[in-house]
Enzyme design. Structure first.
Site, PDB file in Angstrom:
ATOM      1  N   SER A 150       1.892   1.220  -6.486  1.00  0.00           N
ATOM      2  CA  SER A 150       0.538   0.771  -5.700  1.00  0.00           C
ATOM      3  C   SER A 150      -0.070   1.704  -4.551  1.00  0.00           C
ATOM      4  O   SER A 150      -0.211   2.859  -4.946  1.00  0.00           O
ATOM      5  CB  SER A 150       0.705  -0.749  -5.400  1.00  0.00           C
ATOM      6  OG  SER A 150      -0.449  -1.156  -4.948  1.00  0.00           O
ATOM      7  N   GLU A 244      -4.128  -4.450 -15.886  1.00  0.00           N
ATOM      8  CA  GLU A 244      -4.292  -4.302 -14.213  1.00  0.00           C
ATOM      9  C   GLU A 244      -5.837  -3.817 -13.891  1.00  0.00           C
ATOM     10  O   GLU A 244      -6.365  -3.176 -14.734  1.00  0.00           O
ATOM     11  CB  GLU A 244      -3.400  -3.247 -13.608  1.00  0.00           C
ATOM     12  CG  GLU A 244      -1.819  -3.286 -13.647  1.00  0.00           C
ATOM     13  CD  GLU A 244      -1.249  -2.124 -13.010  1.00  0.00           C
ATOM     14  OE1 GLU A 244      -1.764  -2.187 -11.710  1.00  0.00           O
ATOM     15  OE2 GLU A 244      -0.394  -1.555 -13.379  1.00  0.00           O
ATOM     16  N   HIS A 274       0.696  -5.436 -12.623  1.00  0.00           N
ATOM     17  CA  HIS A 274       0.714  -4.600 -11.564  1.00  0.00           C
ATOM     18  C   HIS A 274       2.237  -4.572 -11.001  1.00  0.00           C
ATOM     19  O   HIS A 274       2.758  -5.516 -10.617  1.00  0.00           O
ATOM     20  CB  HIS A 274      -0.356  -5.019 -10.226  1.00  0.00           C
ATOM     21  CG  HIS A 274      -0.162  -3.933  -9.150  1.00  0.00           C
ATOM     22  ND1 HIS A 274      -0.949  -2.705  -9.327  1.00  0.00           N
ATOM     23  CD2 HIS A 274       0.145  -4.092  -7.877  1.00  0.00           C
ATOM     24  CE1 HIS A 274      -0.882  -2.273  -7.955  1.00  0.00           C
ATOM     25  NE2 HIS A 274      -0.170  -3.025  -7.181  1.00  0.00           N
TER      26      HIS A 274
END
Length: 306
Positions: A150, A244, A274
């Protein structure tokens, strides 16, 4: 095709996240505490030794697999996700333990400074410092890999860019999990996958981005690496789920690295969300994704980048 177990987990995640958002206070310090408390319940794989270490006053943790009997020098520097405002050794210990065990390599987890108390460029400075610290320990750059999820995946790219610009030897490779690399959120997947993504909401990401840096700075190449000159990066693996909202971040990053004549592998995992890797041994696709990271890193250990 998404496994049956994966479909069950995905539904449960969406319900859990909705309930979590209703019950969790917006106060950032309390939010971090709640995340840590929840994460401490996640079982950590066995046969991994953990050692605390301080890097220029920043907390860090070594994760060392007991299977590494040969004491291999190669090391993964892991940069965590959490939108630059959350994340700790607790939130990512289970994931990192799985990675270090599957790759049979040491992993150094860095608790970089978090926004809004420490906005950009604090996290980037800490990541570069940690990399330099590894070099100072006598670990050659060709035996270091960057990895992150991320925001941490985006930070891996930003770190490599700063190392390149400062003419510091680059790592052997970079593995990005669901990277957040466009803090302007310009990708169409923010709309197209809004109902599919069980974890992320674009409005929350936008709010976090403005806690990380000023609105006028969101196009800064060290903040949003898709706006950078991406020439000269080490080989990059990008893993992203098809469902995502950050799908286009990953796709655009891969395209721009290709345009810069770089070595990049983009892996879009169908039906995944995610950072699905964090589900560890519960989800078959998580284990397979970590093994894909292992195979990628194994291709590049010991290779020197200019």
């Amino acid at each position: 095709m998404l496994s049956f177990r994966g479909r069950l987990i995905k539904r449960a995640l969406k319900a859990s996240v909705t309930l979590w958002k209703k019950r969790t206070p917006r106060n950032i310090k309390l939010y971090r505490t709640k995340l840590d408390q929840m994460a401490k319940r996640i079982p950590v794989t066995r046969d991994v030794e953990m050692q605390s270490v301080s890097i220029n006053g920043k907390n860090a943790e070594w994760l060392i697999p007991s299977s590494n009997a040969e004491q291999k020098q190669s090391t993964i520097l892991y940069l965590h996700g959490g939108a630059y405002i959350t994340g700790s050794v607790f939130t990512h210990r289970a994931l990192c333990a799985t990675i270090t065990k599957k790759t049979d390599r040491r992993l150094l987890f860095l608790e970089y400074r978090l926004a809004p108390e420490h906005p950009f460029p604090a996290a980037l400075e800490d990541a570069v410092d940690a990399y330099q610290w590894l070099l100072n320990q006598g670990i050659p750059s060709k035996q270091i890999a960057l990895a992150g999820d991320s925001a941490g995946g985006g930070l891996c790219i930003s770190t490599a860019l700063m190392l390149r610009d400062r003419q510091i030897p680059l790592p052997a490779s970079i593995a990005c999990i669901s990277p957040w690399v466009d803090l302007l959120h310009s990708g169409a997947s923010h709309q197209n996958n809004a109902r599919l993504d069980p974890l992320l909401i674009t409005d929350d990401a936008k709010e976090a981005a403005l806690q990380y840096t000023d609105p006028s700075n969101l196009r800064n190449p060290y903040v949003s690496p898709i706006y950078a000159d991406l020439q000269g990066l080490p080989p990059v693996l990008i893993q992203v789920g098809s469902d995502e909202i950050l799908l286009d971040d990953a796709v655009t990053l891969a395209k721009k690295i290709e345009q810069a004549k770089g070595d990049v592998q983009l892996r879009i995992w169908q039906g995944m969300w995610h950072v699905w890797h964090i589900t560890g041994g519960v989800l078959p696709e998580a284990g397979k994704a970590v093994l894909e990271i292992r195979d990628f890193l194994d291709q590049h250990w010991g290779k020197q980048n200019k």
